[in-house]
Design a protein around this motif. Sequence first.
Motif, short mmCIF file in Angstrom:
data_model
loop_
_atom_site.label_atom_id
_atom_site.label_comp_id
_atom_site.label_asym_id
_atom_site.label_seq_id
_atom_site.Cartn_x
_atom_site.Cartn_y
_atom_site.Cartn_z
N PHE A 1 -0.15 44.85 -6.23
CA PHE A 1 0.09 43.73 -7.05
C PHE A 1 0.36 42.37 -6.38
CE2 PHE A 1 1.04 47.55 -10.13
CZ PHE A 1 0.21 47.10 -10.88
N LYS A 2 1.37 42.52 -5.40
CA LYS A 2 1.76 41.36 -4.84
C LYS A 2 0.47 40.31 -4.26
CE LYS A 2 4.97 38.62 -3.27
NZ LYS A 2 5.85 37.85 -4.01
N THR A 3 -0.71 41.26 -3.56
CA THR A 3 -1.66 40.70 -3.18
C THR A 3 -2.36 40.04 -4.17
OG1 THR A 3 -1.91 42.54 -1.35
CG2 THR A 3 -3.80 41.16 -1.77
N VAL A 4 -2.67 40.66 -5.34
CA VAL A 4 -3.30 39.88 -6.36
C VAL A 4 -2.64 38.53 -6.61
CG1 VAL A 4 -3.98 40.16 -8.90
CG2 VAL A 4 -4.14 41.82 -7.22
N LEU A 5 -1.20 38.50 -6.84
CA LEU A 5 -0.74 37.46 -7.18
C LEU A 5 -0.65 36.16 -6.15
CD1 LEU A 5 2.71 38.89 -8.50
CD2 LEU A 5 1.03 37.84 -9.69
N GLU A 6 -0.79 36.62 -4.71
CA GLU A 6 -0.82 35.67 -3.68
C GLU A 6 -2.10 35.34 -3.59
OE1 GLU A 6 1.58 34.43 -1.74
OE2 GLU A 6 3.16 35.63 -2.82
N ALA A 7 -3.26 35.95 -3.69
CA ALA A 7 -4.60 35.50 -3.74
C ALA A 7 -4.95 34.50 -4.97
CB ALA A 7 -5.47 36.70 -4.00
#
Length: 1612
Positions: A1181-1187
């Motif tokens: 989930f954090k990767t999606v947000l940061e991307a």
Amino acid sequence: MEERKSSDSTILGKVAAHVPDLIVYGDFSQDVPFIESFDGVLLFADISGFTALTEKFSMDTSLDRGADQLTQTLNHYVGDIVEEVLIYGGDILNFAGDALLALWKVQRSQLSDIITLALKCSLRIQEEYGVRETDVGLELRVKIGLSAGHISKVIVGDNKHQYFLVIGRAVDEVRLAQSLAKASEVILSPNCWELCNRNMIEIERIKGERAVKARYIKNLPDNEFDVFFWKCAEYLQHYPMSENTSILRSTSMLSPNDELEKSLRKFVMRNILKKIDDNQPLEYLSELRPVSIVFVNLQFDESANTLHLCKAIHDANMKISEVIYVFRGKINKVFMFDKGCTFLCVFGLPGDKQADESTHALESAFHIFNFCSTKLMKLKLVSIGVTSGPVFCGVVGHRVRHEYTVIGQRVNLAARMMMYYPGLVSCDAVTYANSRLPHYFFEELAQVEMKGVVKCGEVYHYLGISEKTMIGKAYLTKERSEYYPLLGREKELELYNNLLRNFVGSKEGRVIIYEGLMGYGKSQLLAEIAYLGQEAGHRVVAMELTKVNVKQNFFTIRTLMAMFLGIDTCKSYDARQRILQGKLRGVIDETYYCLLNNIFLIKQFPTSAEVSKMDNETRAEEMESFLVKILQKTVEKDILIFVIDEAHFIDSASWEFLDNLLSSIPVFMVMSMSAPSRHARLPCTSATSIIKSPKTTYVQLRELKASVILQKACQDLGVVSIPRELETFLVQRSHGIPFYCEELLRNLHLNNMLIFRLWEEEEEVEDEWEGLFTNAIKVMSSKNQSISDLDKELYICTLRQNVKLQNIMLPPTLKGIALAELDNMSPSEQMVVKCAAVIGLTFTTDLLFHILPEWTKRKMNQTLAALVESHVFRCFNKRKESQSSQAQDISSSELFVYPGTVRSTGHESDIRSSVYNRIKLEQLVMQCGAMAFCTPLLQEAAYEVWLKSQKKALHLKCISYLEGQAHKCRRCGEGDFIAFHRHTVETLLESIESQETISELHTEYPDFLEPQDIKKETLKALKKHKMLPEDIKAEEMEKEFLEGLDEIIQQSDKGREKIRHLGSCECEEIVESVFVPLARHCMARGDYARALYFLLECAAAYLHLSNNYMAFSNLNIAENLIKSVDFKATVINPFEEATFCSLKGEVCYNMGQMNLAKKFIRRALVLLKRRFPYILIGVVFKTVLEASKHASHVKEELQDSPPPMEKKLAFLYQQSHCLSLLWQLFSLDTATNSKKFCRLAALMKVNSAEESGDESQEIIVGLSMMEFYAHLPMGRMQVIWLLNFIRALQEPGRGGVKKSGLSLALAGTQRPALCKWAHLSMALLGSHSRWLPVPGHGRSIPVLPLLFLRHGYQDCVRVLSWLEELAVVEDRIIGMACFFSYCLELLLYAGFSFKPFKECLEFIQHNEKNCILMSQNSIMLGLYSSLAIWFARLQEWGNFREPFEKARRLLRRTNASFFATSGFCRFLECEVLMLRKHIEEKPESVRETRTKTLKDLDQGLSQCSTSPIYYPRVYHLKAYVFLVLGNEEQSQNHLDQAFKLCNTYGNLLEKSWLEISKEWWFTAKGPMEDLWFKAAPDFPKWEKGMTEEDFPEIHKTKYLLRVPALDINNPF
């Protein structure tokens, strides 16, 4: 008041404050001794509780506050009492320790009223100050006695020093009255009660006594007291009648008077006068100080009248002064006590400290006792008590009336011993031990219960020096023990053996002299030499001298000959005579036996007619010739060795005999001597002749190596290992001196700070911060110990919990040694040394001048020149010069052997030379920018001398001076070590002056481009070049990338010379001379918030300098500060708390503690509001947000927006730093999902860098993208991105990117451990160019191993040369360690030499205890493993064990970095070679060794996932293991896998070794020649300019892994 102030500021006013009015206004016209009689009232006040208070503070471990608080408590209490006495018209005669004696001198008719006045004063004192509670829970109480009547003043002394005392019935009665008083009581003596106005005093009778207790004054209302008081004041001749009530003494209004001043100075101690003349505050004299106390009590006959007493006291005073003056003792007090006269003498006061003060005190006491017992008239008894120990020494009293005195339990004990052991010289156990005199000089006394003394210990009767008892009794006190072998003196013993070997057959004597300061181990060295001589069958006579022997004529020779002839153990004259007759028969005529009567104290040999006709001179000559004949007979058949310890105590007559003896017969003499001091006596002519003789070898002992100190510590404690923290403490605090190490350990043991337990193999436990540097390192006691002996039951030492070694104060013994040196200096020199000690071990002359009180530059320079000449300080222009000199461990490799030298004798030419040298030294001092203490021990002791209030004031001065320099060096941008740190604590650092901006630097050096000069166009240019032709190959893209980077670096070379104007990095110098002192100064002042700021900066700076241990130490200090009670009132800044966690995480990462590092970094990110997920679903989930966030940044990049404020930038930079660390941590993690965590960390860092909007971050954005792509398999996208990144940096109009900017940008991120991209990393470091980063900053990328593994030997040697050059120029220990690690790899695997093995070994031995290298576990693992491989290959298993064990203990402390993996692979080879040894020699141990080796090989394969180029090495070793275990099929499979991986990762070095192994193991028709073993240890050296053509067989020079023959009956 103005007049009073003026007088107080004059020399006369200051001197008069130490003297009573009785002396100030006395008659100075009479010759001493003289008596003056008068009437008066005496008040004696005894303050109970002072001794207990003194002991409370002296036993406190934080002695920096003890003396200060004690001084304030004493002077506040005593000062209040003194002020009351002065207000009531009394004159303070003297302060006797914790008591004072006051006088009201009046006519006899006025005594009645004055007794009432004195009683009113006493009652007032009891009412206001009778009981006072102190801050440490102890009570102070006062007891007062009053007497009145006829009093006599006695003046004794000479024209230089005079003393006064009062005698008479009134004096005896006042002490008796005080002894009857209880706390808060006032007692009137019988005569006082007779003379007073009884109608005005209410009393209470004391049963059985004529004295009475006063209750109160009656019939005198308060409104009438003022009239009564002023009536009494008129009786007092010198009472200040001024309207100004603040004037307490008339002496405050004295006008300058040279004659009066000259007269009064005679009554003040010389130590005090020096301080007054030097305009130094007297508070500087107050301290808790180890001294020796001598109480002398003279009891006179009842028939002695006043004249008798005056004459006897005067004679005693003159003799005492004469005796103790030689040893710099001082008479502190002379007073009547218990119907006798008492002298209080002190040895070791400020300015008078000497190393042998206990011996001096005893020797003086003995001479005083003998004189007084026989020469004084009307004397009944002499009693002397001698004690040693810490006491309070300082000024006690009031501003206008005070005295210098000593107070403490040791003072009380000496006084009690004087009274309870009458008629002899008694001493305590401490004095007995410290004197180091032979035991037969003493006799233990029976224990006696003494008033006020608890557990005094043994008491001894000092018998004095008796020649009769000393015949032959001068044995070596240091015994040689096989369980306590001599350490670190191998070269000194080797020199002795060589000289003795060459001495055989000589016709003349030979001398070897070992010189060294006290504590260097001279005695143990001579004990070892005596043992070696006896073991070799030689005739050895060994003796040890003491200071008293130097004054005993012919003592040394008499004792040597007595021991040689065997009469030293005889207890009677007859026994000595019988032995001598047997020894002398046939050697000399019996007619001359009588010549030996005096020398050996024999009365039986009759005096012959021939001898009776000789004069004394002829007799002495004949006697000496007989002694030579006796020795001549012995040396004809034996080698005769004389061993003399402490030879500087040889008497002149013995020196003369030895000088003649050495030229007559072949005697081998071994001596030890202390280094001559500037105050030592000049040697006699014969001594000078021997010392300067060509037959004498003079050796100066040096400090022990750090590794030897470690061995010694383990030996002293009886353990095999100690914590690394304790090891560092001992190395730094002992300074390589054995005795210092012993005392430090003894102090820790006595204070119960050490724990001893059984040593066991380390277990896998949860990593803890406290254990990073405290893991014990096992020390082997013998090189011949077998590997199996490691399993024996052994003990280790650890530190008790919460012990903070940095807070440990100096042991009293070491402090006494340093104080002796300090006190031998002039007052000006002492002041400079003490002020410099506040700054630290090193200091700048500018800062020293800033804190010196009202000094001129000239005066400071002259004083510094004198101190440099005395080897107290040393000069250097840069701190690095000091560090390099300290780093040279000369004692480990070189002996200081040179002709003996003696001091000059004071001829005119010597004086001219001395003046010329002093002028040159002054010029040197003026030119040098910094100085350092030659002896760190002196700095510690001098700092402890200051009182707390004085320290605070000086620390504040240092802070105000240093704060403006608290920034990086100019080359590194002059900012904070923690980016924008100061902007997060602006209110805290308001006083810090603004620093020069980068723009000012840019103006001065326009060609030096900082990262801030890289504009936003960098990122825009990167976006432009997204696409490349589809048909371009990856190899072509890689080539273009490397060529592009070369072009950038080539452009940067054009500005190289201009950049060099900035000089080398000076951050290390700044950290240690500015930041570290600032943190310490703030801590000392109690400014804890500011101290935390500088401690964090220090930790960050040390990480910048790759010194993990110092970073760890500073963070520990910061943690203790945060947890302390004093700091709890301060709210810690969130940014600083986050930074604290971040720095701890970085230290853990560097030390290989990955899990602990992740814990701290995650905690830091939480505080920075940038939380990092713990579980995989959170990562997704954090990767999606940061991307998504990254995409929005790309869209908005063209919109200009104002940059964030500095405070926000600080948070963003810290976020970026933490995320970069996390990226590395996960990139080195072999877990399956670690790459997802790694990718998220890199992406979050990119977003933080973009969010900052700061120009300096743009290149870091690019580097962050490199990290972002690093977790992916190597492919087209990364190469395309890197290529466009390089093209963007070459954008036309940008002027190119200078190498400094690129290197600083690289420093802004963490180093990319991209082992898959090793060939690209090589380009970044200069394998395709001439540039390398500065080694030692922890930012280098492993280049040389990759060149090496690809057979790029020529490039490898070229880069290695650059690395050596840069490491030496920058003085970077890590760079040198890497350099020698590569050199060892060349020796082990390439078959040629760049540096010989001996030089590599010496580097490791000399620097392995360097605190920087001790924290570089990966590098040290490689170094130790390389040493172990070398010794194992050469079958030197005795040498193999120690480096192997050290490497093994480092395994758990390393990570999966390139360096660590390389070191681990070398360690695996060590295990494999040891397995082969067990197969051949110890089959029963193979099963256990095999299991451990295979387990470690599997772990090695797992670790190679981050450095896959080492896969072939592990499979190669695994193939060998299966082969030696008899499993050829498995071996062949692993060998094939190794070949395959060599091709995949380009490991050509391993491939060539694999080919040789395969041929040797499977296809060779006959035995192959081991070219490596044949060339070892003298491998051919690859010189500059050589190519591989010069080494035709280089690829075949590999170590052959031979297969041992297997026994079919072996157990495995």
